[in-house]
Enzyme design. Structure first.
Site, PDB file in Angstrom:
ATOM      1  N   HIS A 259      21.912   1.157  50.832  1.00  0.00           N
ATOM      2  CA  HIS A 259      21.494   0.915  49.572  1.00  0.00           C
ATOM      3  C   HIS A 259      22.683   2.135  48.473  1.00  0.00           C
ATOM      4  O   HIS A 259      23.343   2.560  48.846  1.00  0.00           O
ATOM      5  CB  HIS A 259      20.263   2.100  49.693  1.00  0.00           C
ATOM      6  CG  HIS A 259      20.548   3.535  49.610  1.00  0.00           C
ATOM      7  ND1 HIS A 259      20.145   3.352  50.792  1.00  0.00           N
ATOM      8  CD2 HIS A 259      20.499   4.599  49.229  1.00  0.00           C
ATOM      9  CE1 HIS A 259      21.044   5.063  51.075  1.00  0.00           C
ATOM     10  NE2 HIS A 259      20.423   5.607  50.516  1.00  0.00           N
ATOM     11  N   ASN A 260      22.861   0.932  47.234  1.00  0.00           N
ATOM     12  CA  ASN A 260      23.809   1.276  46.681  1.00  0.00           C
ATOM     13  C   ASN A 260      25.164   1.711  46.649  1.00  0.00           C
ATOM     14  O   ASN A 260      26.144   2.003  46.038  1.00  0.00           O
ATOM     15  CB  ASN A 260      23.672   3.123  46.069  1.00  0.00           C
ATOM     16  CG  ASN A 260      21.910   3.768  45.908  1.00  0.00           C
ATOM     17  OD1 ASN A 260      21.590   3.260  45.165  1.00  0.00           O
ATOM     18  ND2 ASN A 260      22.406   4.822  46.152  1.00  0.00           N
TER      19      ASN A 260
END
Lengths: 366, 366, 366
Positions: A259-260
């Protein structure tokens, strides 16, 4: 698809010699090539196989003596892999996506599908999703709600695109690839053991029982143009912002992007490589097979990470790194030389200790 | 979903200051926050981005001078990730599971589905399977026969649950996650080469041609409450007993758990980690990304295994380990320090050899 | 399925003693065995659990004193895992594939499905594909166009078989396994940074912006008889020739096999192992969990690669290798011994330097 040697040479911008009107139907390795195949004899090593096969025509290296190889025609490829890309595109039989929208597909009434879409059976397209023209979508694919996908994409069987993801043109999702699984982001009410260790770099810590609470992923995944995601690979959605993959980036099979992550353009990520959450990867970065990139670090433009390396800290632009932990390539090659003879090095030290400090020293000190 | 600063602070049990009736619609990173976003400026580093964005309100650290940051309102988060979990849950738009059982789903007549189930198109629920109330099941999911699943589970697109598996409440299966593939368990009629090597720790052995015979998995997979399994991750079924995953354990994307593994409660297994067959993992164990745990070993409670480590032998409770092979964290940090300057160490030894034994010694002995 | 002790012993070719007409219904681990279970007490360590369970009959090692263990009957297993394979096959409840072709399956009119096929809902079989007799195909499976599959195969939920692949008899595709994703093969018009590094083994190079062009996979995947592919594992198709997996080879979950790989017969590839493109693997090769095999290298027959090893160069037949980089097993065990005490070795060298060259030397030289 039969082609003459002349046609192929022209299409690829290469020069050819010999029987230019000779027709081939497919490409083959020299040793297994039949009389209708174009043998890929682009190096002397590969050309050695021509004797076992029956090829009459071959793609050869610049300056190759094709007549001596028993060929009737030759196409010259000064950059063989580049010529290979051309020939493979020209001879590609492609995949059969069925020619239209299959009656057993499900397309939500609020979805918008561009012109000339091919969509296979048991594929589900969710509410409010927009897919550009020319989509080729196989069977058993899922595109969730509020997704935006560009033109001319290919989604192979079992590919998944999660809610609210945005994907550019010409995306290729290999079988069972996943875009938009939830980010793996959890927190305990009080600091956890792992947080202690990160803070203190010490393994000693108090134990405590705590539950993991989920940090929902509010972000999605945003993917540029010309991106490919391999079979059984996964890109997780972001927490607050989107996870981002830049245009032109290619990701192999069984890879994982957390994620991210912000990955730049024209990167290449080989099989089983993984990038942990919130890492930032520059442009034209190459992650070789099985590479691991730590969370929250930064990899500069044009970095090359060698096979199976583990990168724990930032890498400046342009550097080639290797090893676990990854170091500059040259350093790692030196380290590995010593590693291989580490037992001997240890014996040398023992001998020195005995010579300098006396026989007892080795036993005493170790 | 618009919320006032006061509402958010109250819901999260946090204090707030400034224009408490200011309304925000979503969360954002400071630099990209618009005027209706709550900026997540929970550290001075993140807060630096506020100048580039347009946020009027932010979540900040305890004691932050929010007025000096140009904000009109602030919520104070003494434990930022914990506050983040709260705000993300509050603002989560969720996923669209369609609101009911889709007409193109297949539910075997003998299956029992609890109240308020949402089941997407092309999802198949097998014979005699029982699913608790509140299930949210996406498109293209397979739940095989004789499965028992608890309340309020989420199965994303392509999730698979194999025959006879038992899963607790609030399970989340990410896209293309697999519970209940067959165990990878084979045997040759006579001892195989690998068995010889394990027995003798020697690479010298007789070669023999043998076929692998399958050991069928009679067991299934048993999963507690509040477990999550990541995208493209897999948990294999047990041979005689079930493979077991304790309540509260979270497993990231592209992970693999082998047959017979017994994993405790509240563990965390990060991306691309793997646990080989018959390993036993305690409670609250953290396996970082890319970690490998050998088969048949035991990892005690509260153990933390650092990134990309390979654990070949038992680890006692409470220990933090790192490296390949994994050692205590402190030991590994020392080892890595020396590793990085191994070429210099080798040069020092050569210089010592020359000084103590004479010039010829280095060449002779190496 | 109840069986008497006599029946089981006869079927497995083993000797038994005691109450041979005693009936058991399933197998169990000794500690959790009820009165109707056959306890698998094949070693003294496992047999210790009998006291906690209620088993009346057990499978024991040759010469075990079963009466002293409180049993009424015993079957003797001189090679326990082999006997385990037999008993698990005998007691296997199997999977429910529905008994025929489900009305919600899609079978292209031009596909040919052999006799006695079972095919689940939402499974799609493509144009001109031929599947042999006795196929057991679960729900949500995709078999693309022009595929040829042998007799008695099992395809679990979410398994994918790509266009033009050829698969032998008794293939088992675990859930979400993929055969025939595209090869990961790209080229830049001019030499790329990675090519420079390979050529020069130097990290210093010019940076240049280039786009990756796809080399289409004209080849498919060819798989022999009796092959198994694990959950979420992937085999990519070849570029010109097919990727080939020999008969009898077993591949675990979350594995990856790159394009053009030629893998021999009766190999075993454990969880999360990967073989990069164009590698050639001999017969009876064992790749343990998390192993990485470099592209374009050759692994000889009967090679064993130990857990989590990285193999960068050719390995001759019969060798056992371990480590990163992989070396002969014995060498690696020696290396690891020294590695563990590397900080002490470094301290010894410092002490020697001080003794031989004087106090200043350590600081000066390091």
């Amino acid at each position: 698809m039969p082609h003459t040697i002349a046609e192929i040479a022209r299409a690829l911008g290469l020069s050819a010699e010999g029987a230019l009107d000779l027709t081939i139907t497919h490409a083959a390795e020299p040793a297994s090539a039949g009389p209708d195949a174009l043998a890929m004899a682009t190096t002397p090593k590969y050309a050695a196989g021509l004797a076992q096969g029956q090829a009459r025509a071959a793609m050869v290296w610049a300056g190759a003596d094709w007549r001596a190889m028993g060929l009737q025609a030759a196409i010259f490829a000064p950059r063989p892999r580049w010529a290979m890309a051309g020939i493979c595109e020209m001879l590609d039989p492609g995949y059969d996506f069925g020619g239209g929208v299959h009656p057993q597909a499900f397309i939500h009434p609020s979805a918008e599908i561009g012109a000339d879409a091919q969509i296979g059976p048991f594929t589900s397209i969710g509410p409010r999703t927009k897919i550009g023209p020319g989509a080729r979508i196989a069977a058993n694919v899922t595109v969730a709600e509020d997704v935006v996908i560009g033109a001319d994409v290919i989604l192979h069987a079992g590919a998944r695109i999660g809610a609210r993801c945005v994907i550019g043109d010409r995306y290729i999702g290999q079988p069972n690839s996943v875009v938009g699984g939830c980010g793996f982001s959890f927190v305990t009410p009080e600091p956890s053991g792992a947080e202690d260790v990160r803070a203190t770099l010490s393994g000693e810590r108090l134990l405590r029982a705590q539950k993991w609470h989920r940090i929902q992923s509010l972000g999605a995944v945003r993917i540029g143009d010309d991106v490919e995601l391999g079979a059984n690979s996964s890109i997780d959605r972001g927490t607050i912002r989107d996870t981002v993959i830049g245009s032109g980036t290619k990701i192999d099979s069984v890879c994982q992007i957390g994620h991210n992550v912000q990955m730049g353009e024209d990167c290449m990520m080989c099989g089983m490589a993984g990038v942990a959450g919130s890492a930032r990867i520059g442009n034209r970065v190459l992650l070789a097979g099985k590479v691991a990139v730590n969370d929250n670090i930064f990899i500069g433009d044009d970095v090359i990470v060698g096979g199976a390396s583990r990168v724990y800290t930032n890498v400046p632009a342009g550097r080639t790194v290797l090893g676990d932990p990854a170091t500059k390539l040259e350093t790692q090659l030196e380290i590995r030389k010593v590693l291989r003879r580490l037992p001997r090095l240890s014996a040398h030290v023992a001998a020195l200790q005995e010579a300098v400090f006396g026989k007892q020293s080795v036993k005493d000190k170790d």
